[in-house]
Design an enzyme around this catalytic site. Structure first.
Site, PDB file in Angstrom:
ATOM      1  CG  HIS A 168      -0.345   0.218   2.513  1.00 36.68           C
ATOM      2  ND1 HIS A 168       0.006  -0.823   3.358  1.00 36.68           N
ATOM      3  CD2 HIS A 168      -0.009   1.353   3.177  1.00 36.68           C
ATOM      4  CE1 HIS A 168       0.527  -0.327   4.471  1.00 36.68           C
ATOM      5  NE2 HIS A 168       0.528   0.985   4.382  1.00 36.68           N
TER       6      HIS A 168
ATOM      7  CG  ASP B  87       0.121  -4.194   2.834  1.00 33.66           C
ATOM      8  OD1 ASP B  87       0.263  -3.520   1.797  1.00 33.66           O
ATOM      9  OD2 ASP B  87       0.126  -3.697   3.973  1.00 33.66           O
TER      10      ASP B  87
ATOM     11  CB  SER C 183       3.271   1.346   6.271  1.00 32.08           C
ATOM     12  OG  SER C 183       2.141   1.242   7.096  1.00 32.08           O
TER      13      SER C 183
END
Length: 314
Positions: free
Chosen positions: A58, A89, A167
């Site tokens: 993402h 992901d 992330s």
């Protein structure tokens, strides 16, 4: 005043965290990405000598042209997106500058309460290190790719502080091995990471070699159900997967799997959840003989299915 033993314990904890940070920090990059929706940031960790980096899918979604990676020594380099897999992901990048690779570990050996260290670039603060413990294992979070939705299974839950920008960064164990890729912030004091294990290593390998991840398809949907106690004792497992849908003409339909069957094993491995079956549905399963053991009207039945490629849909 702290006692001598408390001080020694604190010093030992600090030594572990600082050693892990020194090991992993040179491998972690701050990512700057520009998409049609504007600029965004994230983290990535180098895992090969020739500039391949691992991040969250993402983070680079909508940025096929790549972006800029900035390493802890101040070196900036353009990176290209080699491949991304939204359903796990995970994404692989390649930077035009080399950094020392971080060793990849195996999250399957983690235990609740174990010390972990998160390294990333939260809120634009490059090279940030936070420490905590493994708060939970086997969590699941949903991931979507077009109309396909699946669960990312075996997700690691940690109380190491994570914020936007973390992330794609590294979650490392006390030996300095990367055991997870930080992927989401579920709430204050709660962070999640996609594990590094045999399944995700296979995904990473496919992204490096082909830029995409092939998945297999059975055409069956199921829900976990408890097994009758005598059967559970015989099989050594408490639950199976009751079939609630079979797509006509699918590999499952051709194999003779019917509504109401309970799948208890596939490829010789226990099936107690949807995730257990999904874990087998990667590229190498396509076109191969997959033996499944079912419970049908109280009897064990073996069938063989040949998974087909999962076709991408918008």
């Amino acid at each position: 005043m702290e006692s001598g033993s408390e001080q020694r314990a604190l010093d030992a904890y600090s030594q572990v965290v600082s050693t892990v940070a020194a090991t992993v920090l040179p491998s972690v990059a701050a990512l700057s990405v520009r998409t049609a929706r504007g600029a965004s940031a994230g983290s990535a960790v180098t895992f090969t000598d020739d500039g391949f980096l691992l991040t969250s899918a993402h983070v680079v979604a909508g940025a096929p042209g790549g972006g800029t990676a900035t390493f802890s020594d101040g070196v900036e380099a353009r990176f290209d997106v080699v491949g991304a897999d939204p359903l796990s992901d995970l994404a692989v990048l390649r930077a035009r500058a080399a950094a020392p690779p971080a060793p990849l570990g195996d999250a399957d050996g983690l235990r609740i309460g174990q010390l972990v260290v998160a390294v990333g670039n939260p809120l634009g603060l490059a090279g940030s290190v936070t420490a905590g413990v493994v708060s939970g294992l086997g969590r699941s979070i949903p991931a979507r790719d077009g109309r396909h939705v699946r669960l990312i299974d075996d997700v690691i839950q940690t109380d190491a502080a994570l914020n936007p920008g973390n992330s794609g960064g590294a979650l490392a164990d006390s030996a300095g091995q990367v055991v997870g890729v930080n992927t989401a912030v579920a709430g204050y004091g709660l962070g999640l990471a996609v594990p590094i294990n045999s399944t995700t290593r296979q995904i990473i390998g496919e992204l490096v070699s082909t830029g995409r991840v092939r998945r297999a398809w059975l055409g069956v949907a199921g829900v976990p159900v408890p097994l009758p106690p005598p059967l559970a004792d015989r099989l050594g497992q408490r639950t199976g997967l009751r079939v609630v849908e079979v797509v006509p003409g699918s590999p499952a339909g051709v194999a003779g799997i019917y509504l109401g069957d309970i799948i208890v094993s596939a490829a010789g491995r226990p099936v107690q959840s949807v995730q257990a079956l999904q874990r087998l549905m990667l590229g190498p399963a396509i076109g191969t003989r997959l033996q499944l053991t079912l419970v049908r009207r109280g009897a064990l039945v073996d069938v063989v299915a040949i998974p087909a490629p999962l076709q991408a849909r918008a």
